[in-house]
Design an enzyme around this catalytic site. Structure first.
Site, short mmCIF file in Angstrom:
data_model
loop_
_atom_site.label_atom_id
_atom_site.label_comp_id
_atom_site.label_asym_id
_atom_site.label_seq_id
_atom_site.Cartn_x
_atom_site.Cartn_y
_atom_site.Cartn_z
N ARG A 108 20.58 7.26 27.82
CA ARG A 108 21.33 7.79 26.34
C ARG A 108 22.79 8.00 26.66
O ARG A 108 23.19 9.31 26.44
CB ARG A 108 20.51 8.80 25.81
CG ARG A 108 19.33 8.10 25.11
CD ARG A 108 18.44 9.23 24.39
NE ARG A 108 18.19 8.74 23.22
CZ ARG A 108 17.08 9.25 22.40
NH1 ARG A 108 16.63 10.39 22.87
NH2 ARG A 108 16.52 8.73 21.46
N GLN A 115 24.64 3.45 23.05
CA GLN A 115 24.11 3.74 21.63
C GLN A 115 23.67 2.74 20.80
O GLN A 115 22.83 2.76 20.33
CB GLN A 115 25.26 4.74 21.14
CG GLN A 115 25.00 6.02 21.06
CD GLN A 115 25.98 6.94 20.36
OE1 GLN A 115 26.78 6.37 19.74
NE2 GLN A 115 26.13 8.10 20.56
N SER A 164 16.06 5.95 19.33
CA SER A 164 16.95 6.44 18.21
C SER A 164 16.60 5.72 16.77
O SER A 164 16.48 6.09 15.77
CB SER A 164 18.30 6.59 18.24
OG SER A 164 18.52 7.77 19.09
N TYR A 193 18.58 16.88 25.81
CA TYR A 193 17.00 16.95 25.38
C TYR A 193 16.41 18.60 25.68
O TYR A 193 17.00 19.37 26.43
CB TYR A 193 16.32 16.29 26.38
CG TYR A 193 16.32 14.92 25.86
CD1 TYR A 193 15.85 14.29 24.95
CD2 TYR A 193 16.71 14.00 26.99
CE1 TYR A 193 15.73 12.93 24.60
CE2 TYR A 193 17.02 12.56 26.44
CZ TYR A 193 16.68 12.04 25.51
OH TYR A 193 16.65 10.68 25.14
N ASP A 253 20.18 1.64 21.74
CA ASP A 253 19.05 2.82 21.89
C ASP A 253 18.08 2.78 20.75
O ASP A 253 18.23 2.94 19.49
CB ASP A 253 19.84 4.07 21.44
CG ASP A 253 19.03 5.30 21.62
OD1 ASP A 253 17.66 5.29 21.54
OD2 ASP A 253 19.67 6.51 21.38
P1 NAI Z 1 12.72 13.85 20.82
O1 NAI Z 1 12.04 12.94 20.42
O2 NAI Z 1 12.56 13.70 22.69
O3 NAI Z 1 12.53 15.43 20.45
C1 NAI Z 1 12.54 15.63 19.13
C2 NAI Z 1 13.02 17.11 18.90
O4 NAI Z 1 12.02 17.80 19.23
C3 NAI Z 1 14.26 17.37 19.85
O5 NAI Z 1 15.26 17.86 19.13
C4 NAI Z 1 13.67 18.49 20.65
O6 NAI Z 1 14.75 19.57 20.93
C5 NAI Z 1 12.40 19.22 19.68
N1 NAI Z 1 11.41 20.17 20.27
C6 NAI Z 1 11.12 19.75 21.58
N2 NAI Z 1 10.35 21.06 21.78
C7 NAI Z 1 10.30 21.64 20.84
C8 NAI Z 1 9.72 22.95 20.26
N3 NAI Z 1 8.92 23.63 21.25
N4 NAI Z 1 9.94 23.62 19.06
C9 NAI Z 1 10.67 22.87 18.21
N5 NAI Z 1 11.43 21.73 18.44
C10 NAI Z 1 11.10 21.06 19.64
O7 NAI Z 1 14.40 13.96 20.61
P2 NAI Z 1 15.21 12.79 20.29
O8 NAI Z 1 15.24 12.96 18.62
O9 NAI Z 1 15.14 11.39 20.63
O10 NAI Z 1 16.88 13.27 20.77
C11 NAI Z 1 17.03 14.73 21.00
C12 NAI Z 1 18.58 15.04 21.10
O11 NAI Z 1 18.88 14.01 22.06
C13 NAI Z 1 19.64 14.57 19.95
O12 NAI Z 1 19.45 15.58 18.98
C14 NAI Z 1 20.74 14.49 21.02
O13 NAI Z 1 21.19 15.67 21.45
C15 NAI Z 1 20.32 13.64 21.97
N6 NAI Z 1 20.43 12.02 21.71
C16 NAI Z 1 21.51 11.58 22.53
C17 NAI Z 1 21.55 10.19 22.01
C18 NAI Z 1 22.82 9.22 22.89
O14 NAI Z 1 23.81 10.41 23.52
N7 NAI Z 1 22.94 8.36 22.79
C19 NAI Z 1 20.84 9.33 21.24
C20 NAI Z 1 19.66 10.19 20.57
C21 NAI Z 1 19.76 11.60 20.95
#
Ligand code: NAI
Length: 408
Positions: free
Chosen positions: A119, A124, A130, A224, A127
């Protein structure tokens, strides 16, 4: 270079890995596109549409190409039909598919897992996690709105005011933020919580209220979340309970990479919800954020209807296929050398020094390249033999035998 689009064989899979409107992106590079018959059936795409776009429909496509693309991993039977050296691109959850990974290794297949694409900014456009999470998040909000027997928006009418629905979203990653945005567009009052420090600002930027709990944030590597300790999980449940009891709709999307989804909401917390409330658990198939949710089913807990998600992007196969196909075209293009002259053939030439190629590769040339998977399947690498004692250093000029003859 030839590429085949596989017909999906896993139960309930409706998506397809390439859509007609993107065929030209590959043919323009000099890639021939072959499609298994009815590959687009689940996504309402006919063979004729693929042919009109410049592809060829061929029942024997898989055994006759350099690259095979699919959404879900190929079946073991399909792997046996591939030529040695063929490359495959698909979702390939390596922890759950160890037998298949061993088959891919033994068949000499170069397999890439879309989950393992790093990621980083440059990746991107590739991805797929996403792009599919975006579809899931939207769908979750629509399901919640559809199940709730009341309005999402505020209505002020001559007959009186109807208050908007209160929606709580737990987990504000890609899917959660999309669920928030969709519920907001439908007019609900949305509150959301996520363990990551950056999440509160992202939640507010969607127009929702961030639930701020008196707990430390949890940030792992790469932006993450990290797993919670039992104590923190219990405290988080206690603090979230009143928000959940007040919600008309609860949507949960929390995940921690490489682990079971965290349990955020107990049965007792759901039992506190009002009659007619709804719960949508996107994480139901990976362990569940909500105790008692069942993938692909609606169960009743207390007064609430609890919907468990299973392969949610497949419920909207048109847009999810198109977005996935874009990811696939971008990653295949990264590894393709364009034809030198117009009409000439392209070449599939992955550069394993590129971190996207190396990161996403699971098997290549008869070996498992993804080290954690290799270790899980083949056991720890044999210990390297001890370094021999360094020989007396004879390389410095003082130590070299002085060749007097050469000097003369
Ligand atoms: P994911 O599908 O692994 O997790 C979904 C969400 O659940 C996350 O935001 C995580 O913080 C949350 N979570 C985990 N445990 C939890 C708990 N106990 N209580 C409440 N929430 C909880 O994550 P996803 O959606 O794939 O991406 C998360 C982050 O990764 C994004 O917000 C971003 O910062 C980063 N990301 C970076 C990308 C890039 O650089 N290309 C692309 C997509 C995401």
């Amino acid at each position: 270079m030839k590429i085949a689009v596989a017909r999906e064989t896993r139960e309930g899979e409706t998506r397809v890995a390439l859509v007609p409107e993107l065929v030209e992106k590959l043919t323009a590079l000099g890639v021939e596109v072959l499609v298994e018959p009815e590959a687009g059936y689940g996504a309402q795409i006919s063979d004729d549409e693929f042919v009109e776009a410049g592809a060829e429909v061929d029942a024997g496509a898989l055994g006759n190409v350099d690259v095979v693309v699919s959404v879900r991993p190929l079946s073991a039977d399909a792997v046996r039909r591939l030529r040695r050296g063929t490359a495959t691109f698909s979702f390939l959850p390596v922890n759950q598919e160890q037998a298949l990974v061993a088959d891919l290794r033994d068949a000499g297949i170069t397999s890439f897992s879309m989950e393992l694409v790093p990621r980083i900014s440059r990746a991107q456009s590739m991805d797929a996690l996403s792009s599919q999470a975006l579809v899931s998040g939207y769908r979750c909000a629509i399901v919640a709105a559809g199940m709730l027997r009341r309005f999402f928006p505020l209505n002020m009418t001559a007959a009186g005011t109807v208050h908007p629905a209160e929606v709580v979203v737990l987990g504000a990653g890609v899917a959660g933020l999309q669920a928030i945005a969709t519920a907001k567009r439908l007019g609900a009052v949305v509150r959301a919580y996520d363990v990551r420090a950056a999440a509160a600002e992202e939640i507010r930027s969607m127009g929702a209220k961030a639930i701020e709990l008196d707990l430390e944030t949890l940030e792992g590597s790469g932006g993450y979340a990290r797993e919670m300790t039992e104590d923190r999980a219990a405290r988080q449940m206690e603090l979230l309970a009143p928000y959940i009891a007040d919600a008309d709709a609860l949507i949960t999307t929390a995940a921690v990479p490489g682990r079971q989804a965290p349990l955020l909401v107990t049965r007792a917390m759901v039992e506190q919800m009002r009659p007619g409330s709804v719960v949508v658990d996107l994480a139901a198939e990976s362990g569940g954020n909500v105790e008692g949710s069942v993938p692909s089913e609606v169960v009743r807990i207390g007064n609430a209807q609890v919907w468990g998600g299973e392969n949610v992007p497949a419920q909207m196969p048109g847009p999810s296929s198109k977005l996935y196909a874009q990811n696939i075209v971008n990653i295949v293009t990264l590894m393709t050398v364009k034809a030198e002259e117009e009409g000439g053939p392209a070449t599939f030439a992955p550069d394993f020094d590129d971190e996207i190629v190396a990161g996403a590769c699971v098997t290549h040339d008869g070996a498992i390249r993804h080290e954690p998977t290799r270790e899980a399947i083949e056991g720890p690498a044999p210990e390297a033999p001890p370094e021999p004692d360094p020989a007396p250093d004879a390389t410095t000029p003082e130590d070299q035998p002085y060749d007097q003859e050469a000097d003369q």
